[in-house]
Design a protein around this motif. Sequence first.
Motif, PDB file in Angstrom:
ATOM      1  N   ASP A   1       1.384  -6.998  -8.637  1.00 39.63           N
ATOM      2  CA  ASP A   1       1.600  -7.764  -7.410  1.00 39.63           C
ATOM      3  C   ASP A   1       0.653  -7.339  -6.291  1.00 39.63           C
ATOM      4  O   ASP A   1       0.756  -7.832  -5.172  1.00 39.63           O
ATOM      5  CB  ASP A   1       3.047  -7.594  -6.937  1.00 39.63           C
ATOM      6  N   GLY A   2      -0.273  -6.423  -6.591  1.00 39.99           N
ATOM      7  CA  GLY A   2      -1.220  -5.971  -5.589  1.00 39.99           C
ATOM      8  C   GLY A   2      -0.689  -4.866  -4.694  1.00 39.99           C
ATOM      9  O   GLY A   2      -1.345  -4.466  -3.746  1.00 39.99           O
ATOM     10  N   ARG A   3       0.511  -4.350  -4.987  1.00 43.18           N
ATOM     11  CA  ARG A   3       1.094  -3.277  -4.181  1.00 43.18           C
ATOM     12  C   ARG A   3       0.499  -1.940  -4.605  1.00 43.18           C
ATOM     13  O   ARG A   3       0.417  -1.633  -5.791  1.00 43.18           O
ATOM     14  CB  ARG A   3       2.613  -3.251  -4.335  1.00 43.18           C
ATOM     15  N   TYR A   4       0.092  -1.144  -3.641  1.00 47.03           N
ATOM     16  CA  TYR A   4      -0.533   0.148  -3.929  1.00 47.03           C
ATOM     17  C   TYR A   4       0.503   1.149  -4.436  1.00 47.03           C
ATOM     18  O   TYR A   4       1.601   1.255  -3.881  1.00 47.03           O
ATOM     19  CB  TYR A   4      -1.217   0.692  -2.682  1.00 47.03           C
TER      20      TYR A   4
ATOM     21  N   GLN B   1      12.810   0.993   8.548  1.00 45.10           N
ATOM     22  CA  GLN B   1      11.824   1.984   8.120  1.00 45.10           C
ATOM     23  C   GLN B   1      12.176   2.523   6.741  1.00 45.10           C
ATOM     24  O   GLN B   1      11.296   2.733   5.901  1.00 45.10           O
ATOM     25  CB  GLN B   1      11.710   3.149   9.112  1.00 45.10           C
ATOM     26  N   CYS B   2      13.461   2.743   6.507  1.00 40.84           N
ATOM     27  CA  CYS B   2      13.894   3.201   5.185  1.00 40.84           C
ATOM     28  C   CYS B   2      13.469   2.199   4.105  1.00 40.84           C
ATOM     29  O   CYS B   2      12.956   2.587   3.048  1.00 40.84           O
ATOM     30  CB  CYS B   2      15.411   3.376   5.159  1.00 40.84           C
TER      31      CYS B   2
ATOM     32  N   ASP C   1       9.754   0.735  -0.358  1.00 41.26           N
ATOM     33  CA  ASP C   1       8.762  -0.204  -0.876  1.00 41.26           C
ATOM     34  C   ASP C   1       7.409   0.470  -1.100  1.00 41.26           C
ATOM     35  O   ASP C   1       6.693   0.132  -2.045  1.00 41.26           O
ATOM     36  CB  ASP C   1       8.602  -1.378   0.100  1.00 41.26           C
ATOM     37  N   MET C   2       7.071   1.433  -0.234  1.00 41.37           N
ATOM     38  CA  MET C   2       5.785   2.127  -0.342  1.00 41.37           C
ATOM     39  C   MET C   2       5.815   3.276  -1.344  1.00 41.37           C
ATOM     40  O   MET C   2       4.776   3.852  -1.659  1.00 41.37           O
ATOM     41  CB  MET C   2       5.361   2.656   1.041  1.00 41.37           C
ATOM     42  N   GLY C   3       6.994   3.620  -1.823  1.00 42.05           N
ATOM     43  CA  GLY C   3       7.104   4.730  -2.765  1.00 42.05           C
ATOM     44  C   GLY C   3       7.182   6.081  -2.084  1.00 42.05           C
ATOM     45  O   GLY C   3       6.985   7.118  -2.729  1.00 42.05           O
ATOM     46  N   ILE C   4       7.473   6.086  -0.776  1.00 44.06           N
ATOM     47  CA  ILE C   4       7.612   7.336  -0.008  1.00 44.06           C
ATOM     48  C   ILE C   4       9.083   7.728  -0.002  1.00 44.06           C
ATOM     49  O   ILE C   4       9.960   6.902   0.258  1.00 44.06           O
ATOM     50  CB  ILE C   4       7.070   7.154   1.419  1.00 44.06           C
TER      51      ILE C   4
END
Length: 304
Positions: A42-45, A68-69, A74-77
């Motif tokens: 999906d183009g997500r880093y 923010q959560c 979603d960002m894998g953080i």
Amino acid sequence: MENKSSRRKVLKQIAGTALLAGASPAFAMAGNMHSPNNEDKDGRYRLKGNINHSVCRWSAAYLSLEDQCKLMVDMGIKVIDLLKPDEWPVIKKYGLECSMCYIKGEVSLTKGFNDPANHALLVKEYLEAIPLVAEAGYKNLICFSGNRNGMDDKVGLDHCVTGLRQIMPLAEKHGVIIQMELFNSRVDHKDYMADNSDWGVALCKKLGSPNFKLLYDIYHMQVNEGDIIHRIRENHQYFGHYHVAGVPGRHEPDLSQELYYPAVMKAIADTGFKGYVAQEFIFTGKTDAEKTKALRAAVKICDI
């Protein structure tokens, strides 16, 4: 003339090829920074796993903590930086943790451990906070030196030792690391005492506790002393946490800044550091969408 012109073109092509062939790792990282590598269908880093990323709460305050959560997930953080105990239940709902905790009471950057007049209150608050941090399953608790207010740096350092020694046994018992943040005193925090790594390292050595470290803010230390990679290599055993922002301006750490963050992150990773690197910058974008895009790009540029 035509022969000479052709010869010049050939020489330029050869030189260009040789330059690329012998490019440094830093140059190679820059070339790959915006490639599709590590992106899903999906183009997500997707984070590479060499750096443990975090994002400071105040920096992302354009979002509610809940939002923010969701963005972090979603960002894998897996963590958020600089949260108080009353915010921890929110992040737990999303399976996140706090990478750097505040004490429960009023946080003061200017009235810190360098002034004995602050010790009674600070010691009380930290003795209450340390078990809370441990009970929540977290590890890092921030503290501050305070401003000089005309005080000699050596005197202030000794006062910090006196105050901090009253809380370190409990920190060691609970496995909590007390981390003093280094700020610049030239631009953002005028008169702040812990404004250089030499002073901070001296404090670590005097305390002699594995549970006391420095929060090495790369932006602040570039402003005040520079020589970032050398200092990381030389003193990494005293650095328990890192903050990131661009220089100058404390904005997004992009390639327009004087610090080349892929090289800085590589230096951190090369020390074997397993703690957190937190984004803590002031957005230049105006809309929420612009800010979120910039945050994703900032994390990506620091993901080596």
